[in-house]
Design a protein around this motif. Structure first.
Motif, mmCIF file in Angstrom:
data_model
loop_
_atom_site.group_PDB
_atom_site.id
_atom_site.type_symbol
_atom_site.label_atom_id
_atom_site.label_comp_id
_atom_site.label_asym_id
_atom_site.label_seq_id
_atom_site.Cartn_x
_atom_site.Cartn_y
_atom_site.Cartn_z
ATOM 1 N N ALA A 7 -18.862 -23.370 41.437
ATOM 2 C CA ALA A 7 -18.596 -21.973 41.259
ATOM 3 C C ALA A 7 -19.401 -21.130 41.790
ATOM 4 O O ALA A 7 -19.069 -19.811 42.300
ATOM 5 N N HIS A 8 -20.743 -21.409 41.976
ATOM 6 C CA HIS A 8 -21.870 -20.509 42.653
ATOM 7 C C HIS A 8 -22.684 -21.232 43.866
ATOM 8 O O HIS A 8 -23.466 -20.607 44.071
ATOM 9 N N GLU A 30 -26.197 -25.833 36.521
ATOM 10 C CA GLU A 30 -27.102 -25.721 35.136
ATOM 11 C C GLU A 30 -28.253 -24.969 35.433
ATOM 12 O O GLU A 30 -28.464 -24.277 34.410
ATOM 13 N N GLY A 31 -28.904 -25.441 36.221
ATOM 14 C CA GLY A 31 -30.263 -24.445 36.791
ATOM 15 C C GLY A 31 -30.068 -22.958 37.090
ATOM 16 O O GLY A 31 -30.729 -22.253 36.393
ATOM 17 N N TYR A 32 -28.780 -22.504 37.626
ATOM 18 C CA TYR A 32 -28.396 -21.191 37.871
ATOM 19 C C TYR A 32 -27.953 -20.436 36.392
ATOM 20 O O TYR A 32 -28.379 -19.615 36.041
ATOM 21 N N GLY A 33 -27.323 -21.287 35.347
ATOM 22 C CA GLY A 33 -27.174 -20.901 34.216
ATOM 23 C C GLY A 33 -28.659 -20.430 33.303
ATOM 24 O O GLY A 33 -28.566 -19.572 32.843
ATOM 25 N N VAL A 43 -28.084 -11.512 39.880
ATOM 26 C CA VAL A 43 -28.293 -12.913 40.822
ATOM 27 C C VAL A 43 -27.260 -13.238 41.785
ATOM 28 O O VAL A 43 -26.126 -12.755 41.384
ATOM 29 N N PRO A 44 -27.537 -13.439 43.003
ATOM 30 C CA PRO A 44 -26.457 -13.495 43.867
ATOM 31 C C PRO A 44 -25.292 -14.441 43.294
ATOM 32 O O PRO A 44 -25.572 -15.517 42.638
ATOM 33 N N GLY A 45 -23.966 -14.030 43.624
ATOM 34 C CA GLY A 45 -23.099 -14.977 42.928
ATOM 35 C C GLY A 45 -22.656 -16.325 43.738
ATOM 36 O O GLY A 45 -22.026 -17.234 43.211
ATOM 37 N N GLN A 46 -23.055 -16.518 45.002
ATOM 38 C CA GLN A 46 -23.021 -17.518 45.794
ATOM 39 C C GLN A 46 -24.249 -17.709 46.422
ATOM 40 O O GLN A 46 -24.849 -16.999 47.271
ATOM 41 N N GLN A 109 -35.537 -27.960 36.437
ATOM 42 C CA GLN A 109 -36.511 -27.267 36.453
ATOM 43 C C GLN A 109 -36.552 -26.557 37.957
ATOM 44 O O GLN A 109 -36.997 -25.548 38.253
ATOM 45 N N THR A 110 -36.635 -27.616 39.014
ATOM 46 C CA THR A 110 -37.088 -27.291 40.515
ATOM 47 C C THR A 110 -35.797 -26.250 40.928
ATOM 48 O O THR A 110 -36.147 -25.259 41.366
ATOM 49 N N PHE A 111 -34.550 -26.573 40.367
ATOM 50 C CA PHE A 111 -33.408 -25.795 40.975
ATOM 51 C C PHE A 111 -33.659 -24.102 40.321
ATOM 52 O O PHE A 111 -33.655 -22.991 40.752
#
Length: 184
Positions: A7-8, A30-33, A43-46, A109-111
């Motif tokens: 999705a992103h 998951e990190g983006y969420g 936050v950038p969508g892609q 955590q890294t992402f």
């Protein structure tokens, strides 16, 4: 080069790493969420994530002048001077020799950390010190904890070079000092 999309994220990878690219895309989502729950700004969508097949490929891509074996990932963007100080499209490079050996929680955590950089790039100017960038990203990714005492602290905020030179313990101390400073 092959592509894994979510999705992103667009994950660029060697065809031999398809399964790992799928896992990285899921971790990235998951990190983006986690980031979007707390960041409070767009936050950038892609986001492009690059998963080199070898450490040597990553060294070539980044034109690295320091030892990449001390790291797990990097966020990068340039500045478009034709449009003031606007950040170009961000990308994240994965040093998967190390990251893949880490616990899942650390990978998330890294992402989260790298995506905090990606979200901050358009908000920061060209003269923002690395201790601010790294401290903010680490503080957010580690759960926004209060300041903590850092062993070996020299009572000076880390210089730019301390984030890439001096060996693993020294680099980690620079991140820890920055994280504590941002929490303060």
């Amino acid at each position: 080069m092959s592509v894994q999309r979510s999705a992103h994220f667009t994950v660029l990878h060697d065809p031999a790493d398809r399964k790992r690219a799928e896992a990285v895309a899921a971790l990235c989502e998951e990190g983006y969420g986690r980031l979007t729950e707390r960041f409070g700004r767009p936050v950038p969508g892609q986001i492009v994530v690059i998963l080199p097949h070898t450490l040597e490929q990553l060294e070539e891509m980044l034109q690295a002048t320091f030892d990449l074996s001390n790291f797990v990932a990097f966020a990068s963007a340039a500045v478009d001077r034709d449009r003031g100080w606007e950040a170009t499209a961000p990308r994240v490079y994965v040093q998967d020799t190390n990251l893949a050996r880490s616990r899942r929680q650390f990978q998330l955590q890294t992402f989260h950390h790298e995506f905090a950089h990606v979200a901050a790039f358009p908000l920061a100017g060209p003269a923002v010190a690395s201790w601010i960038h790294e401290g903010l990203a680490d503080w957010m990714a580690s759960g926004e904890k209060p300041p903590a005492e850092v062993g070996g602290w020299d009572a000076v905020l880390p210089h730019e070079s301390e984030f890439s030179t001096g060996g693993g313990d020294s680099i980690l101390r620079a991140y820890d000092e920055s994280t504590s400073a941002m929490a303060f």
